[in-house]
Write an enzyme that holds these catalytic residues in place. Structure first.
Site, PDB file in Angstrom:
ATOM      1  N   THR A 218       0.524  -1.019   0.217  1.00  0.00           N
ATOM      2  CA  THR A 218      -0.021  -0.277   0.122  1.00  0.00           C
ATOM      3  C   THR A 218       0.970   1.489   0.247  1.00  0.00           C
ATOM      4  O   THR A 218       2.055   1.183   1.010  1.00  0.00           O
ATOM      5  CB  THR A 218      -0.610   0.270   1.565  1.00  0.00           C
TER       6      THR A 218
ATOM      7  N   GLY B  11       3.071  -2.313   8.136  1.00  0.00           N
ATOM      8  CA  GLY B  11       3.693  -3.090  10.196  1.00  0.00           C
ATOM      9  C   GLY B  11       4.946  -3.301   9.495  1.00  0.00           C
ATOM     10  O   GLY B  11       5.484  -4.299   8.467  1.00  0.00           O
TER      11      GLY B  11
ATOM     12  N   GLU C  96      -6.576  -5.817   3.638  1.00  0.00           N
ATOM     13  CA  GLU C  96      -6.422  -6.979   3.358  1.00  0.00           C
ATOM     14  C   GLU C  96      -8.008  -6.507   1.748  1.00  0.00           C
ATOM     15  O   GLU C  96      -8.747  -6.613   1.502  1.00  0.00           O
ATOM     16  CB  GLU C  96      -6.665  -7.652   3.369  1.00  0.00           C
TER      17      GLU C  96
END
Lengths: 650, 650
Positions: free
Chosen positions: A137, A176, A422
């Site tokens: 992303t 993350g 997701e």
């Protein structure tokens, strides 16, 4: 559970545990230790450190290995991997996400997009010798992965890729691991070689040295506090012409030769792109499962509280009334429990399908694509359910529900983003609908963002595919009954399934008509946009139908008669509350008479009444061990359990 | 806003600002300073300290004084007080709650339940020389205030009250200020004198000394972290035979003489209890207002983001599409903005009514009670709206919405408990319905918890009161039109209002029937419980109708034609989306044909389409200054604003 005769709750739990029940049972013991629980009093940097420590403990348990092939140091059990990791969600969702990033997303990318030359990377990430992140992303593009802006330009002179963020919106975001712990990133970028853009590919880019310092050309930023998941170090990455060796390209589907020649087995760029993304389906499967697990924890807490807490006295007996004895409270919680049962069965089925595809046991050419659609649909259903159910649980526990010590607010804030990551739920619902509308035609994947609209619009006749499966199931259900089906009897399973299937058929068919009608005189975007709410409804109807089918299949597998009978009633409640929610639609489209709709509403009331005495059994059946609930109010018996009430004049 | 010709947005803002618009305008300037914003990076103890500092700054601004009578050192403007404090919600909800506890709840109790002898306490609490808390809720009893367990037993020998927590569930809980800052508590307890329990009364109990140490007999606990509101120090208080002077009883409605004789002007204990609680209505009025303010902030942020952020390109022009150009996004946000407009008008009206009652300008004997019902109803509507709207905004902003720097998650977690405190929403909806079902009969307040069920059930004939107001409004709307009303034309305001009123009438009437039918053969609890969902629906329908009426009245006050026309369209969207949400009910009860229901759904789509170009005007009209939005992504133009998209092959 361990000794004596199995209870109804035990039978239900075994059914809901599904094909990898033993993995779940082992995890209930392995993860019960306090050290795996979250500590909400840590600041976010300490929380991240704690989660990393927890991961190191998990790394020794053999859980992560299941997700990797034998040749990469794993045991080759993808189904068991998803289920085993899902159990972390009972302990702490930050831990689940962080583990999912390392072994699922980063590990999954290297495992599934890499080749032999990346085997060492897998081994190192398995043991946590190498911490990684999944840099897909960007600030400017999340849902629209095909248009990511980061570039990886091949330089034949040095045989390196130059990874670069050409615009401010090209920065990788929400990643993350990017804020602190990751040393390497699996970066998705437009691959350019010999002056030609070959589309999005993934390559490994080291981002930090062993001291945690950004490597030259790499700038990382901390996303800081979020709505939850304090133990996950989300961050941003900006690349300034960072050079990595040619071999860092994860080259399973395409490679670049030393001279810059591009080579691939999948000539069609769009098919290559979707094949790449498709191999990463496990992430979506896992998110749905973890969200549903979070909902089960919350529903277990709120229902157990409602079985202790009393408020207002019944004038006839002077006793204060248990919250769960109120009709409104039953209506708040029990349909959500029913939906949790439905989703648990659906998720088990999904994981089983994924396992068969990913271990090569299901070689049906359409299986991968059907799996992707199902994973998208169930991701939507389960994450939406989690958001709604946990919110309801929080409110149903009043002020106590708002205290962090009772865990509901943590579950709520941690799972909140599951509807987004997701795959945004709206985009995924659309993806499901799009597959339905275009009958899975291969061609549509090769079309641009809205090309499918044109395609759907030009298709001759109705676009509803033959759903031989569902028709057969309805027939089987009819055959099972010893009398003929009364269409009006909505308590019959076959009628219920028919209603769900009719809704789906009708919505898909009419959405297709609408696209066609519009496409004649407007541009694709306008045609699509005008029908968007309709298209989304079609996707949702399809998902609902799948869930009901899996609930029915799941019940069929319960051997204990008492447990099966109870599950049947739960299934009825699931169906009736879904029909009630959608009753406007059913009436408006003449699938239900007003009288039937009224019967459905009465039916919900009768069913919550009937299930009320089994509430604790249903909670136990959901399979969250009491020791993992960690809600202070459930232990605080003297405060909340009263059998008589004080005297007062009013 | 300050110079030149007023824009449509200015006119809308002035209308929504309502009767105390000048107070709002001043607050927009006063509170814009960064020092009044929350700092999510502080730990909860530091956050509490910061909020206390902020309160000290607020205390110098003359905002709090408005809520108190002249003789107590105030300026006697309760309406302005509620509105002025509400503006704190734009800055930080912890600050709003903490200020509300001090000046609204604690201050309000002393002001409204105390007498001349407590005047000095008011002066000290106004200046923050004395920090207090409002110790009503207990771990065992929140909604059921009449059955609180804390006792205050009068001892004539020493002329003191002995305040005591006789059971574990009697501990005061969730009390703002109890964990750290409060020195004194307004304690609600069963007053016992001469061996007789006189019901719940409020008295002042010092709980900490000047160093913050618990006084003898008092034990305070910290509720610790919560789902939000980190700046509020909620805690528990347990009393072990704590003695306070007789004069600490807030004795406006009842007093105890030195010898222990109980004296009151309100002989009926139940009426005394409700009169006591009724004077505290301002808290409920304020909570609704602040929740709605939080929703306006969130909707302003999400809509502005949707006007910057693009995703997926339109194949016809190659441009990426703004989020707000998607139908689904319009449907997510615009109906919520419409509802925010509706609620803003309704809240202004509520505050005005409260002001008239509390300043003695409305002496209608039923006014206080009508005010309480309306406050309860609008508290439910506004807090529920906030929870839903902010959640939708978070999701509509995707990953960016989850970052704390974009504020949505803070708004969400801070307002979450608003559906619970100052009255649980389910209990309050029931309260509204109960008043409707019993036609406000005085008698029902004197009955025990479910006595009203028996009462409602014995009432002869229909229980729907004549709503002269609404009938008159419908007539006025009809008269305004120059042609006759076509009942099928749901775009006409009079038809819309009729539909809302019909739904309410029908639900109230049939709930009454149902109670009667049941009461003949079952006990009151069973009769009530069996109809609880029906009763709640009646309450909700009433609230919806009130809101629509106030929207209509509010629009009538807009003089600028363009602003009024826009507001009319917003009102249509509010009505259509409410009708759409409740279409199953309308069809099932024959108030709407299937065709009309389909027209309603199409109408929502047409209305969001029509309002799309005015989205920014509508946001500006909601009146949250851009400087108070504090969402990083709105400033980050280079990242989110793109006019062209990068090239990619798919």
């Amino acid at each position: 559970m361990t000794t004596g005769i199995a209870s109804t709750a035990d039978h239900l739990r075994a059914a809901l545990d599904g094909p990898w029940g033993a993995v779940r049972e082992a995890a209930r013991i392995q993860l019960a230790d306090d050290k795996f629980a979250g500590d909400p009093y840590l600041d976010y940097r300490a929380a991240r450190a704690r989660v990393l420590d927890q991961m190191r403990a998990i790394a020794t348990m053999g859980i992560a290995e299941r997700g990797f092939r034998l040749e990469n140091g794993g045991t080759g059990e993808p189904g068991a991997a998803v289920v085993g990791l899902e159990m972390l969600a009972y302990a702490d969702l930050s831990l689940w996400v962080k583990a999912g990033v390392q072994w699922g997303l980063f590990g999954g990318a290297v495992e599934n997009l890499g080749t032999q030359r990346h085997r060492d990377v897998v081994k190192r990430l398995l043991s946590l010798d190498l911490l990684g992140c999944f840099a897909m992303t960007e600030s400017g593009h999340g849902s629209d992965v095909a248009n990511l802006e980061t570039t990886a330009t091949y330089d034949p002179d040095t045989q390196e890729f130059v990874v670069h963020s050409p615009t401010p919106s090209a920065r990788k975001d929400y990643i993350g691991g990017a804020a602190e712990h990751a040393r390497m990133a699996a970066v998705f970028a437009q691959l350019i070689t010999n002056g030609e853009n070959r589309g999005v590919h993934c390559l490994l880019v080291p981002i930090r040295d062993e001291h945690g310092t950004d490597l030259p050309g790499v700038t990382t930023y901390d996303d800081g506090l979020k709505g939850g998941l304090p133990g996950v170090d989300n961050g941003r990455i900006v690349f300034d012409r960072v050079r990595v060796p040619r071999e860092n390209l994860l080259n399973r589907f395409a490679d670049v030769a030393p001279d810059g020649t591009y080579d691939t087995d999948i000539e069609n760029p769009s098919r290559r792109f979707f094949t790449t993304l498709g191999t990463l389906v496990r992430g979506r499967v896992s998110v749905g499962g973890a969200a549903a697990a979070g909902a089960r924890v919350a529903l277990s807490i709120a229902t157990r509280y409602a079985l202790k807490r009393r408020q207002f006295s019944d004038p006839d007996n002077g006793q204060e009334t248990l919250l769960l004895d109120y009709r409104s409270h039953q209506r708040r919680l029990l349909p959500l429990i029913a939906r949790s049962y439905a989703l648990a069965f659906a998720q088990n089925d999904l994981v089983r399908r994924m396992h068969l595809v990913q271990t090569g046991q299901d070689l049906d050419p359409g299986a991968q694509r059907a799996l992707e659609k199902r994973a998208a649909g169930l991701k939507v259903a389960q994450t939406e359910h989690a958001t709604r159910a946990i919110q309801e649980c929080r409110e149903a526990c009043g002020g106590a529900g708002y205290l962090t010590e009772n865990r509901l607010v943590t579950l709520k804030s941690d799972t909140d983003v599951f509807t987004t990551f997701e795959g945004d739920n709206v985009v995924l619902t659309q993806l499901v609908a799009k597959e339905l509308l275009t009958s899975y035609s291969d061609e549509i994947r090769e079309l641009d963002a809205l090309g499918w609209v044109r395609f759907a619009a030009t298709m001759a006749g109705d676009v509803v595919r033959k759903r031989s499966g569902v028709r057969q199931l309805i027939q089987t259900l009819r055959d099972r009954g010893d009398d003929t089906v009364d269409e009006a009897d909505v308590s019959r399973r076959s009628v219920q399934l028919q209603l769900f299937a009719d809704r789906e058929d009708y919505l898909v068919r009419t959405a297709g008509h609408r696209l066609r009608a519009r496409a004649e005189d407007t541009a694709p975007f306008e045609a699509f946009n005008n029908a968007q709410d309709h298209i989304l409804a079609a996707g949702t109807a399809h998902i609902d139908r799948l869930i009901l089918e899996e609930f029915i299949e799941g019940i069929a597998g319960i051997e204990d008669p008492a447990a099966r009978e109870l599950a049947e009633t739960v299934c009825d409640l699931f169906v009736y509350s879904m029909l009630e929610e959608n009753s406007a639609w059913f009436i408006m489209h003449r699938f239900m008479s007003v009288e039937r709709a009224k019967a459905v509403r009465r039916g919900v009331n009768e069913l919550v009444d009937r299930l009320r005495p089994d509430a604790l059994t249903l909670v136990e059946g959901m399979g969250v061990p009491e020791s993992m609930l960690r809600a202070a109010m459930l232990a605080d018996a003297s405060v909340f359990e009263r059998t008589a009430h004080s005297e007062a004049p009013v």
